[in-house]
Design a protein around this motif. Structure first.
Motif, mmCIF file in Angstrom:
data_model
loop_
_atom_site.group_PDB
_atom_site.id
_atom_site.type_symbol
_atom_site.label_atom_id
_atom_site.label_comp_id
_atom_site.label_asym_id
_atom_site.label_seq_id
_atom_site.Cartn_x
_atom_site.Cartn_y
_atom_site.Cartn_z
ATOM 1 N N UNK A 85 0.960 -1.585 -0.284
ATOM 2 C CA UNK A 85 0.061 -0.329 -0.337
ATOM 3 C C UNK A 85 0.665 1.232 -0.289
ATOM 4 N N UNK A 86 0.362 2.409 -0.335
ATOM 5 C CA UNK A 86 1.350 3.794 -0.712
ATOM 6 C C UNK A 86 0.479 4.682 0.050
ATOM 7 N N UNK A 87 1.204 4.850 0.694
ATOM 8 C CA UNK A 87 0.652 6.120 2.218
ATOM 9 C C UNK A 87 1.334 7.526 1.294
ATOM 10 N N UNK A 88 -0.159 8.705 1.704
ATOM 11 C CA UNK A 88 0.253 9.837 1.432
ATOM 12 C C UNK A 88 0.230 10.505 2.572
ATOM 13 N N UNK A 89 0.549 11.837 3.033
ATOM 14 C CA UNK A 89 -0.255 12.283 3.861
ATOM 15 C C UNK A 89 -0.643 14.427 3.255
ATOM 16 N N UNK A 90 -1.899 14.154 3.603
ATOM 17 C CA UNK A 90 -3.218 15.208 2.889
ATOM 18 C C UNK A 90 -3.268 16.528 3.605
ATOM 19 N N UNK A 91 -3.841 17.562 3.105
ATOM 20 C CA UNK A 91 -4.258 18.735 4.193
ATOM 21 C C UNK A 91 -5.515 17.933 5.141
ATOM 22 N N UNK A 92 -6.034 16.957 4.967
ATOM 23 C CA UNK A 92 -7.142 16.586 5.524
ATOM 24 C C UNK A 92 -7.409 15.154 5.884
ATOM 25 N N UNK A 93 -6.051 15.089 6.018
ATOM 26 C CA UNK A 93 -5.677 13.343 6.626
ATOM 27 C C UNK A 93 -4.215 12.532 5.487
ATOM 28 N N UNK A 94 -5.172 11.311 6.050
ATOM 29 C CA UNK A 94 -4.158 10.458 5.050
ATOM 30 C C UNK A 94 -4.791 9.761 4.145
ATOM 31 N N UNK A 148 5.828 9.599 -0.525
ATOM 32 C CA UNK A 148 4.964 8.352 -0.341
ATOM 33 C C UNK A 148 5.593 7.647 -0.124
ATOM 34 N N UNK A 149 5.310 7.078 1.166
ATOM 35 C CA UNK A 149 5.937 6.260 2.110
ATOM 36 C C UNK A 149 4.743 4.577 1.178
ATOM 37 N N UNK A 150 5.018 3.339 1.665
ATOM 38 C CA UNK A 150 5.172 1.719 1.321
ATOM 39 C C UNK A 150 5.409 0.927 2.458
#
Length: 377
Positions: free
Chosen positions: A5-14, A66-68
């Motif tokens: 899974x790829x994870x990224x930080x967004x303004x309203x969460x992840x 992005x992190x994995x």
């Protein structure tokens, strides 16, 4: 084929994208396609071409970090011990992967039993690798008179019983990680010494004038309200500012109940002759408050395994195991202060049901907690 899974930080969460074997577009990365490989996620973008990001690694693509993480049975994993499907924990996973790229001090906050040392060890692996040393020091377990020599070392004859030169924890960690558990239990004198070591990246053995360079990463942890201790003059604010370059706040288990089935199955696999567990038992586990967090969950599963004679653990087995919990004997579920200070958004009747106490016992402990609070003021 492994799933990632790829994870990224967004303004309203992840944002989290489960990456499958077939190439698929990444919604929050324009013109980017990703697919799972055996060793990670292959990201294909017009400008950079192909880029493989393995589990526990991070990359910058089109200005997005992005992190994995690896996936197992529908949950997200970071290392062998960390597993979740909760958004708060996924945010911690993402932060750990990014923090692993630099050797800045990390402060881990959370209740007893949430797994602060597990996170510290994973941070160590992400930043220093398996070969570097991980040195854990429980500040609450060291007598104040020995704390300086334990942390910074001593030379022969520095005090009675110092029969030889000895390296302290800062030196022993070398290029690895020094984990200072229960940092708030250290005295103001030791705090001043730690502050100097963190600032100068040097230590001085007890009884010696020679300064020794150190390059270990400092990860500290506490289950106390460190800001309140600063206001009371029990913890140095300048040390807090040095140690809290990166702050990781671990949520208690009762705030991420969706993780309990995954944690239960993973913990059971670590037991000898691991028994299976049915859905009724998992639901019973999810209904409990777990004020001792993952540590209490593990102990409950050990008792349930014993009671089931290593056969299938049922709901009835879990109830019997909970009845044998030490927290029942000492009234720790919950005590008066727990009832008084926990932020409830539900009615009193539901609080009583969740506490597992009799109505009269609940109100007695609530009153006792209020009286203790008045005495403290």
């Amino acid at each position: 084929m492994k799933m990632f899974a790829l994870i990224t930080q967004q303004e309203n969460g992840i944002d989290v994208l489960q990456v499958h074997e077939k190439p698929q577009p990444v919604p929050w990365l324009e013109s980017v396609v990703a697919c799972s490989k055996e060793d990670g996620v292959e990201i294909v973008c017009p400008k950079k071409g192909k880029l493989v990001v393995g589990a526990g690694q991070a990359a910058s693509v089109h200005g997005k970090t992005v992190s994995c993480v690896e996936m197992e049975d529908g949950a997200y994993c970071l290392g062998p011990e960390l597993i979740t499907c909760d958004e708060k924990m996924l945010r911690i996973f993402h932060l750990c992967i990014l923090a692993g790229r630099i050797k800045a001090p990390v402060l881990i906050l959370g209740e007893s039993g949430v797994g602060k040392e597990v996170i510290a060890r994973q941070l160590h692996i992400l930043s220093s690798g398996q070969k570097a040393r991980f040195v854990a020091v429980n500040m609450a377990a060291i007598p104040e008179g020995l704390a300086e020599s334990e942390l910074f070392g001593c030379v022969k004859g520095a005090y009675t019983g110092a029969l030889m030169d000895r390296a302290g924890a800062f030196e022993t960690a070398k290029e690895g990680t020094l984990f200072l558990d229960e940092i708030c239990e250290s005295s103001l004198f030791i705090q001043a010494k730690i502050l100097r070591a963190v600032e100068e990246r040097q230590v001085q053995r007890l009884g010696s004038q020679k300064k020794i360079k150190v390059s270990c990463r400092i990860v500290s942890a506490t289950n106390k309200d460190i800001v309140a201790l600063i206001e009371q003059g029990l913890f140095r604010q300048d040390l807090y500012e040095r140690l809290s370059c990166i702050v990781i706040r671990c949520p208690p288990l009762r705030e991420r109940r969706c993780d309990i089935p995954f944690l239960a199955r993973k913990l059971l696999k670590s037991f000898p002759d691991a028994p299976s567990i049915d859905n009724g038992a998992l639901k019973a586990l999810q209904s409990y408050q777990w004020y001792g967090n993952v540590r209490e969950l593990r102990n409950c599963l050990l008792r349930a395994s014993m009671l089931s004679l290593n056969t299938t653990i049922t709901e009835e087995t879990i109830r019997d195991a909970m009845a044998l919990s030490p927290s029942q004997e000492f009234g720790r579920r919950p005590c008066g202060s727990d009832i008084l200070y926990t932020r409830y958004t539900v009615g009193r009747a539901q609080q009583i049901r969740e506490s597992g106490l009799k109505r009269s016992t609940f109100y007695y402990r609530l009153k006792k907690g209020q009286m203790m609070n008045q005495m403290g003021n």
